[in-house]
Design a protein around this motif. Structure first.
Motif: not given
Length: 300
Positions: A97-101, A146-152
């Motif tokens: 699993v590949n994620i960004g934070v 796969d996804f990131t948890i972040n502001t945009y």
């Protein structure tokens, strides 16, 4: 009729494109240089165009090659995800699993999520990329994250991605303990200070720049920190001023040398989102990790 593309040709092309040379790609893949060269030549013949320009320092992609790379890397990533999903549905819980934070997520919610996930699925490898959304968009588009948890920044919405709000956080102006401006009451008072901030390309920090501009202010941002820890260390050990998540300021370790400035004017709230490609489904393991992030973000 054009010749069909073969999987080994795509893998050879993507490996060489990422490494910048056939020699480096050979070491990475375990294939010989002649085998990689032949695969790329066959691929160029199949697509009817040159994909690389060879030089003394290695290779670089042509314009066509650069465009083809985005498609080829996504195809390979989709095949990897499909293969892992089959294995996971069969109960063989392997894969990755590949994620960004974002930086504050990495130091608050993320450790709890990864600890529980690893306890339940110890055979699944996890890759974590930390940073702001702007640095992760290419990997999200190509399926490498796969996804990131972040502001945009909603004014710069990427139509290829989906956005699900999972958490709201307060941010505060922060200084070291004992800072001469620790008792300031307004942003205007602190305008003359030396500020350090992450790049304004970051979504929440772009919002702050807009806030300052609306008030006719231009803080003296003399240092741009691309990493979260660099920003914290600089503020804690100097007279630089920054703006950080309240979670970080309240952290027993990270916030021990920091102090929030009690301003009369509140800063904008930061909205955190779970962000992923619209046209790609997560693997069962990726979907489960996303669910854990939703749960822990709501609880925090």
């Amino acid at each position: 009729m054009p010749a069909p593309l073969k999987l080994h040709q795509l893998r050879a092309f993507v490996d060489v494109a990422r490494q910048g040379s056939i020699r480096a790609a050979s070491r990475l893949s375990g294939l010989s240089q002649p085998a990689l060269t032949k695969a790329i030549q066959e691929l160029e013949l199949a697509v009817g165009a040159r994909l690389f320009i060879r030089g003394q320092q290695g290779v670089r992609m042509t314009d066509i090659g650069d465009n083809f790379f985005r498609h080829a890397s996504l195809v390979l990533e989709e095949l990897r995800v499909a293969q892992e999903e089959i294995q996971q549905r069969l109960g063989l819980a392997g894969g990755q699993v590949n994620i960004g934070v974002g930086g504050s997520i990495a130091r608050t919610v993320m450790p709890q999520v990864i600890t529980q996930f690893h306890r339940e699925y110890p055979r699944v490898k996890v890759r974590i990329v930390e940073g702001q959304l702007v640095s992760m968009v290419p990997e999200l588009r190509q399926g490498e994250l796969d996804f990131t948890i972040n502001t945009y920044d909603q004014s710069h919405l990427d139509q290829e991605l989906s956005y699900e709000q999972v958490m709201t956080r307060e941010y505060r102006v922060v200084v070291r303990k004992g800072h001469p401006m620790a008792k300031a009451r307004s942003l205007q008072e602190m305008q003359h200070c030396d500020w350090t901030m992450p790049t304004r390309k970051g979504s929440y920090y772009r919002l702050l720049h807009d806030l300052f501009a609306e008030r006719g202010m231009a803080p003296n941002i003399v240092v741009t920190c691309e990493t979260f820890m660099a920003c914290i260390s600089l503020v804690a050990q100097s007279d630089f001023v920054s703006i950080l998540s309240e979670d970080v300021i309240n952290d027993a370790v990270l916030g021990s040398q920091l102090q929030a400035v009690e301003l009369d004017e509140p800063l904008p709230l930061a909205q955190f989102y779970l962000i992923q490609r619209k046209d790609t489904s997560l693997t069962p393991m990726g979907a489960y990790m996303a669910q854990l992030f939703r749960r822990y973000c709501q609880q925090s």
